[in-house]
Design a protein around this motif. Sequence first.
Motif, PDB file in Angstrom:
ATOM      1  N   ARG A   1      14.223 -30.438   3.206  1.00 16.99           N
ATOM      2  CA  ARG A   1      12.887 -30.546   2.608  1.00 16.99           C
ATOM      3  C   ARG A   1      12.859 -31.645   1.545  1.00 16.99           C
ATOM      4  NH1 ARG A   1       9.513 -25.836  -0.540  1.00 16.99           N
ATOM      5  NH2 ARG A   1      11.432 -25.727  -1.757  1.00 16.99           N
ATOM      6  N   LYS A   2      13.903 -31.709   0.716  1.00 20.01           N
ATOM      7  CA  LYS A   2      13.932 -32.747  -0.312  1.00 20.01           C
ATOM      8  C   LYS A   2      13.925 -34.147   0.301  1.00 20.01           C
ATOM      9  CE  LYS A   2      16.399 -29.960  -3.739  1.00 20.01           C
ATOM     10  NZ  LYS A   2      17.654 -29.803  -4.510  1.00 20.01           N
TER      11      LYS A   2
ATOM     12  N   GLN B   1       3.009 -14.563   2.139  1.00 19.55           N
ATOM     13  CA  GLN B   1       2.606 -14.592   0.730  1.00 19.55           C
ATOM     14  C   GLN B   1       2.146 -13.212   0.275  1.00 19.55           C
ATOM     15  OE1 GLN B   1       0.259 -18.227  -0.485  1.00 19.55           O
ATOM     16  NE2 GLN B   1       0.506 -18.760   1.701  1.00 19.55           N
TER      17      GLN B   1
ATOM     18  N   LEU C   1      12.812 -21.231   3.459  1.00 25.34           N
ATOM     19  CA  LEU C   1      13.230 -21.000   2.077  1.00 25.34           C
ATOM     20  C   LEU C   1      12.311 -20.024   1.345  1.00 25.34           C
ATOM     21  CD1 LEU C   1      14.130 -24.674   1.171  1.00 25.34           C
ATOM     22  CD2 LEU C   1      15.751 -22.793   1.493  1.00 25.34           C
ATOM     23  N   ALA C   2      11.374 -19.411   2.103  1.00 24.74           N
ATOM     24  CA  ALA C   2      10.455 -18.407   1.557  1.00 24.74           C
ATOM     25  C   ALA C   2       9.467 -18.997   0.548  1.00 24.74           C
ATOM     26  CB  ALA C   2      11.227 -17.240   0.935  1.00 24.74           C
ATOM     27  N   ASP C   3       9.253 -20.311   0.588  1.00 27.73           N
ATOM     28  CA  ASP C   3       8.213 -20.943  -0.234  1.00 27.73           C
ATOM     29  C   ASP C   3       6.966 -21.040   0.643  1.00 27.73           C
ATOM     30  OD1 ASP C   3       6.635 -22.348  -1.958  1.00 27.73           O
ATOM     31  OD2 ASP C   3       8.067 -23.980  -2.302  1.00 27.73           O
ATOM     32  N   TYR C   4       6.281 -19.901   0.823  1.00 30.14           N
ATOM     33  CA  TYR C   4       5.232 -19.808   1.838  1.00 30.14           C
ATOM     34  C   TYR C   4       3.957 -20.531   1.431  1.00 30.14           C
ATOM     35  CZ  TYR C   4       8.492 -16.379   3.594  1.00 30.14           C
ATOM     36  OH  TYR C   4       9.624 -15.775   4.057  1.00 30.14           O
ATOM     37  N   ALA C   5       3.667 -20.642   0.145  1.00 31.79           N
ATOM     38  CA  ALA C   5       2.501 -21.414  -0.286  1.00 31.79           C
ATOM     39  C   ALA C   5       2.684 -22.888   0.063  1.00 31.79           C
ATOM     40  CB  ALA C   5       2.279 -21.236  -1.785  1.00 31.79           C
ATOM     41  N   GLU C   6       3.900 -23.410  -0.183  1.00 27.96           N
ATOM     42  CA  GLU C   6       4.191 -24.792   0.181  1.00 27.96           C
ATOM     43  C   GLU C   6       4.159 -24.973   1.693  1.00 27.96           C
ATOM     44  OE1 GLU C   6       5.019 -28.788  -0.553  1.00 27.96           O
ATOM     45  OE2 GLU C   6       4.507 -27.181  -1.958  1.00 27.96           O
TER      46      GLU C   6
ATOM     47  N   ALA D   1      10.268 -25.208   4.093  1.00 34.48           N
ATOM     48  CA  ALA D   1       9.675 -24.372   3.048  1.00 34.48           C
ATOM     49  C   ALA D   1       9.538 -22.925   3.527  1.00 34.48           C
ATOM     50  CB  ALA D   1       8.309 -24.926   2.638  1.00 34.48           C
TER      51      ALA D   1
ATOM     52  N   GLY E   1      17.058 -26.600   2.348  1.00 36.89           N
ATOM     53  CA  GLY E   1      16.684 -27.116   1.039  1.00 36.89           C
ATOM     54  C   GLY E   1      16.849 -28.628   0.970  1.00 36.89           C
TER      55      GLY E   1
END
Length: 935
Positions: free
Chosen positions: A524-525, A594, A556-561, A553, A521
């Motif tokens: 990525r930031k 996703q 962190l399971a933010d697959y669209a990102e 991402a 996390g």
Amino acid sequence: MKVLTLILLLSLLQGCVSWLQRQPEPPTLASLPSRESAVEATPVEAMTPERVMEDYRALLQQPAPPELTHEATRRLADLQLGQGERRLAGEAQGLSAEVLFDSAIKLYRQLLEQNDDITGRDRLYYQQARAEVLVGRLEASQQTLDRLVREHPESLYFQEAQFRRGEWLFTRADYAAAQRAYAAAVAAGGDSPFHQRALFKLGWALFKQQQFDAALDAFVALLDLRADTLNRLDSKTLTPSDRELMQDTLRVTSLCFTQQGGAGGIDRYFQSNGERPWLHRVYRSLGNLYLKQERVLDGADAYLSFVRRSPSHPQAPSLQLLAIESFQSHGFPGQALAAKRELAQRYRQDGEAWKGLEHESRIALTPHLRKYLRDLASHYHALAQQPGKVKKGQRDTWFSESVVWYRHYLSRFPGEAQSGRINFLLAELQFERGEFGQAVVEYQRTAYDYPPHKDAAEAGYAALLAFDRQKSLLPEVQRQAWQRQGAESGLRFADRFPADKRTAGVLSRSAQQLFQLGHYGQARKVAQRSLEGKTGLDVKGQRVSWAVAAHAAFELADYAEAETGYNKLLQLSAGDKAGQGTIREKLAAAIYQQGRILSEKGEAAAAAQHYLRVGRVVPDASIRTTAEYDGAASLIAAGQWGTATGVLEGFRQRYPEHELTIDVERKLALAYLQNGQPLEAAAVFARVAVAPLATEVQQQAAWQAAELYQKAGSDKRAVTAFKIYIKRFPQPLEPAMEARQQLVELYQRLHEPAKRDYWLRQLVAVERKAGAAGSERSRYLAAQAALRLAEPEYTAFVKISLKRPLARSLKRKKRQMQRAIKAYDLAAGFAQADVTTLATFRLAEIYRLFGESLLTSERPAGLSAEELEQYELLLEEQAYPFEEKAIEAHEQNARRAAQGVYDDWVRQSFSQLAQLNPARYAKQEQGERVFNEMR
């Protein structure tokens, strides 16, 4: 010839009765507990007491047997006693209460003097004593009670009589005699109020005689009996009398222990007599008693004795707090500080006492711990900072003590705003003493682990200084790891304090390094901040930052990102073919994930779009087969059957040898069925049937084939399919039993009763041999089958009438009765509630109907009136046992209502009982009032 006929009939009927007595009880009936059934009250005509007494007086004027005279006299005396009580209460008119009581006493004495052998003498004594008390003749009442307990030690009134005697003797200070009376009442046992009251007064009688150990035994026995009341002593649910009894018992128990060495006496007594859950009440009561006597140290010692004995008891913290409050409020500061220290040490977070406390006790104790820990830390901190000379090593001792209690506080309350200031002071002290490693830990905790406070930024920067000071003291082999920690500390500082002037250069810390450390996390930031910064990055730097952002991402399971990042990476890596292969695989995985997330949310249609998009965006992705399979499954879940069949057919054609092909066939069959294409589904099942599949898959296919035939209305083909299923897959038992049940229903529909009954018998036979392989469902099916087979036997039994020649028809009736009972016993043996209640009802009806058949059977011709009368009496005598058996079976059925089973057959059993035994089941019996207490 008539006599011979009577003898023959008697022999046959006696044979039936003997057989009936030898029959075993149905297994599910005899094992049920007995329970009384509720009976509705029957109203009777009201009569005034005066009228009833007048009738009894009139009756006593008439010649009558002694028994009737005795009973009438007793009832008249009881009525006069009761009317006198009502007169005292203002509920009746007429003669004065004293006149009524006097008359009752005379009648009781008359009855007692007339006959020493009459039954119920103890009750007469009891009633006489009551009347004497009510009329104010206390001496006479006690003498009457003396005779009662002396002559009738087995009487139901014995315990109360002994208690009343004890009360009388106690008021006259004859404590030894009162003790004997109370002890006799206690020895009578039971759950009556007199037992507990006698225990209490027995203890007092012993206390008055200074027999403290024996008195304690009595009081402890009472407290044991009222343990539940003690648990609720602080609640509002107790009656005033219960609360007063418990408080008085605890108070006198404390008085006993003051004679036995105080808290030490409690310890010794209960070490010998066992622990009690209410023991804290005794210690608290003793402490309260001492404080009222202004014996502060003894009172606090009583509280603390229990805490030391049972530190994890829910009441232990409150008793320790009482001790501290006692010291503080009575001017003992040194003892108060020592008690605080003891409390803090005892209830350390890692200590057994704290772990053993209940959640509610922890919550209640926490505010006090917070205050006392601050008090202890501040006390030793102030001592360590005081000017002037002190004994050698004393200041270090005070410093160490202060550190200990600061750490204890911080470990206990790490997230509070005030903890930040305390933590900063701790770090400063360690820095000054040269403990830089520990100072780093405490500075960072001060800066980052608390809500914002005035020392946070200073502590964060001081941590960097401490890193540098500690680095110079480390061997070379340890410096790299320490330096890496310092770099992360600097990044934390930049993130927490972006406006601080010392933050320049913090973002030079590499986002890639953070990713390698697993801080996804934060990595990525930082990567996003680096890409958004005004200084800008070159292409290589952009690739690194985009790679970190995309990979972080994904983690962190933010697959669209992640998909956006991988697409950007493909653009930046246009000339790197080798590098693009890995990125494309990650891109396919991000798209697939996703779809998985949407599937888990139940959004099947949207998930399918993502799954199928994998093949369009990355055709050569290794995950494509799984994605298309999951896409088809999602389409099925969404009910898009037509689209699903197309995807599944495409999968079969592209991957004919794939390990998922078998499951694809099953899903394809389902899709065809749901899409209204049964022929296509049948073709799929045909392929599954000939394929070398696992047994479980074959089993499912065989069952589905049979079901399809059944749903299509092809009953004969369904029969064949279910028979094949049973032959090939006898195990597991439950589905095979379901198949047999389907055959029963199919043959019922085909009007082939013989074949239907064959499969009913198969259901019963297979379950009886199943053993542990049986299940609740298989037993239910077998029970229903047995019941269906039993009903014709019952019908056949009912149809047989007892006609002349009676010997022949009676023999047929008896034989069919045995067949029907055996059939219902078998059905009940499977222990299924709805079957058991019906079977039990039928068994009861069989007994009842058999008895009725005897009574309504054709009478032998040519009997004289006297012979016919004897014959009728004989029939009634032989029919009676069957009626009794019917009542017994119906009662067993009725008792199931208490177990929550109240179906139509239980209701019918209640109805039959009302007819068979109306005296018990169709009216409410009227009973005499029993006086359980003398007033």
